[in-house]
Design a protein around this motif. Structure first.
Motif, mmCIF file in Angstrom:
data_model
loop_
_atom_site.group_PDB
_atom_site.id
_atom_site.type_symbol
_atom_site.label_atom_id
_atom_site.label_comp_id
_atom_site.label_asym_id
_atom_site.label_seq_id
_atom_site.Cartn_x
_atom_site.Cartn_y
_atom_site.Cartn_z
ATOM 1 N N UNK A 40 13.141 6.195 -3.584
ATOM 2 C CA UNK A 40 14.576 5.992 -3.677
ATOM 3 C C UNK A 40 15.137 6.895 -4.759
ATOM 4 N N UNK A 41 16.429 7.166 -4.693
ATOM 5 C CA UNK A 41 17.072 8.051 -5.657
ATOM 6 C C UNK A 41 16.845 7.538 -7.075
ATOM 7 N N UNK A 42 16.334 8.404 -7.938
ATOM 8 C CA UNK A 42 16.116 8.048 -9.327
ATOM 9 C C UNK A 42 14.836 7.286 -9.591
ATOM 10 N N UNK A 43 14.071 7.023 -8.543
ATOM 11 C CA UNK A 43 12.830 6.259 -8.703
ATOM 12 C C UNK A 43 11.607 7.113 -8.388
ATOM 13 N N UNK A 44 10.455 6.614 -8.828
ATOM 14 C CA UNK A 44 9.218 7.284 -8.484
ATOM 15 C C UNK A 44 8.802 6.924 -7.060
ATOM 16 N N UNK A 45 8.012 7.792 -6.470
ATOM 17 C CA UNK A 45 7.484 7.512 -5.142
ATOM 18 C C UNK A 45 6.496 6.354 -5.242
ATOM 19 N N UNK A 46 6.599 5.418 -4.296
ATOM 20 C CA UNK A 46 5.716 4.269 -4.308
ATOM 21 C C UNK A 46 5.059 4.059 -2.951
ATOM 22 N N UNK A 47 3.864 3.490 -2.993
ATOM 23 C CA UNK A 47 3.174 3.136 -1.762
ATOM 24 C C UNK A 47 3.898 1.984 -1.084
ATOM 25 N N UNK A 48 4.120 2.095 0.210
ATOM 26 C CA UNK A 48 4.706 1.013 0.997
ATOM 27 C C UNK A 48 3.606 0.295 1.778
ATOM 28 N N UNK A 49 2.828 1.071 2.513
ATOM 29 C CA UNK A 49 1.761 0.486 3.331
ATOM 30 C C UNK A 49 0.744 1.564 3.650
ATOM 31 N N UNK A 57 -5.659 -2.756 6.003
ATOM 32 C CA UNK A 57 -4.292 -2.446 5.614
ATOM 33 C C UNK A 57 -3.968 -3.035 4.253
ATOM 34 N N UNK A 58 -3.005 -2.447 3.588
ATOM 35 C CA UNK A 58 -2.445 -3.044 2.381
ATOM 36 C C UNK A 58 -0.979 -2.680 2.278
ATOM 37 N N UNK A 59 -0.245 -3.556 1.635
ATOM 38 C CA UNK A 59 1.207 -3.426 1.547
ATOM 39 C C UNK A 59 1.672 -3.693 0.115
ATOM 40 N N UNK A 60 2.771 -3.056 -0.249
ATOM 41 C CA UNK A 60 3.417 -3.417 -1.496
ATOM 42 C C UNK A 60 4.028 -4.798 -1.305
ATOM 43 N N UNK A 61 4.047 -5.598 -2.356
ATOM 44 C CA UNK A 61 4.478 -6.992 -2.230
ATOM 45 C C UNK A 61 5.875 -7.123 -1.628
ATOM 46 N N UNK A 62 6.753 -6.207 -1.951
ATOM 47 C CA UNK A 62 8.155 -6.334 -1.539
ATOM 48 C C UNK A 62 8.359 -6.221 -0.028
ATOM 49 N N UNK A 67 7.192 -5.659 7.029
ATOM 50 C CA UNK A 67 6.742 -4.362 7.544
ATOM 51 C C UNK A 67 5.325 -4.496 8.086
ATOM 52 N N UNK A 68 5.039 -3.706 9.123
ATOM 53 C CA UNK A 68 3.694 -3.680 9.695
ATOM 54 C C UNK A 68 3.294 -2.236 9.953
ATOM 55 N N UNK A 69 2.117 -1.856 9.447
ATOM 56 C CA UNK A 69 1.591 -0.515 9.688
ATOM 57 C C UNK A 69 0.512 -0.610 10.768
ATOM 58 N N UNK A 70 0.574 0.299 11.716
ATOM 59 C CA UNK A 70 -0.423 0.349 12.782
ATOM 60 C C UNK A 70 -0.786 1.805 13.061
#
Length: 120
Positions: A40-49, A57-62, A67-70
């Protein structure tokens, strides 16, 4: 080298859904994990899934529960189904692939990113 092409971003209202797709091409045989990150603007890149070649699989708590990764059958595609989207999910979403090179070391490859905007 591995090339990644993302698609599926766009503008959606809060509570809506989007499905992101990422297609890998090139030297893909040794890819052992693929994932989605966001920035996001002004933020660091973060893992989503992320998803491994074994299907773990693993996901960020938020995003857990929303969300589902396949992976596709050919294992060179990865998808991110995003439901119940919130304004705070707004970001550029990047696909990443990790490959083990001939020396046994991991190499990361990134897509160009796709914009997701959640707004009414």
């Amino acid at each position: 080298q591995v090339q990644l092409v993302e698609s599926g971003g766009g503008l959606v209202q809060p509570g809506g859904s989007l499905r992101l797709s990422c297609a890998a091409s090139g030297s893909i045989l040794r890819i052992n994990a693929m994932g989605w990150y966001r920035q996001a603007a002004g933020n660091q890149r973060e893992l989503v899934a992320a998803i491994t070649s074994g299907g773990s699989t693993n996901y960020v708590d938020s995003v857990k529960g929303r969300f589902t990764i396949t992976r596709g059958d050919a294992k060179n595609r990865v998808y991110l189904q995003m439901n119940s989207l919130k304004p705070e999910d707004t970001a550029v979403y990047y696909c990443k692939a990790t490959r083990v090179n001939g020396y046994g070391a991991p190499e990361d490859f990134w897509g160009q990113g796709t914009q997701v905007t959640v707004s009414s």
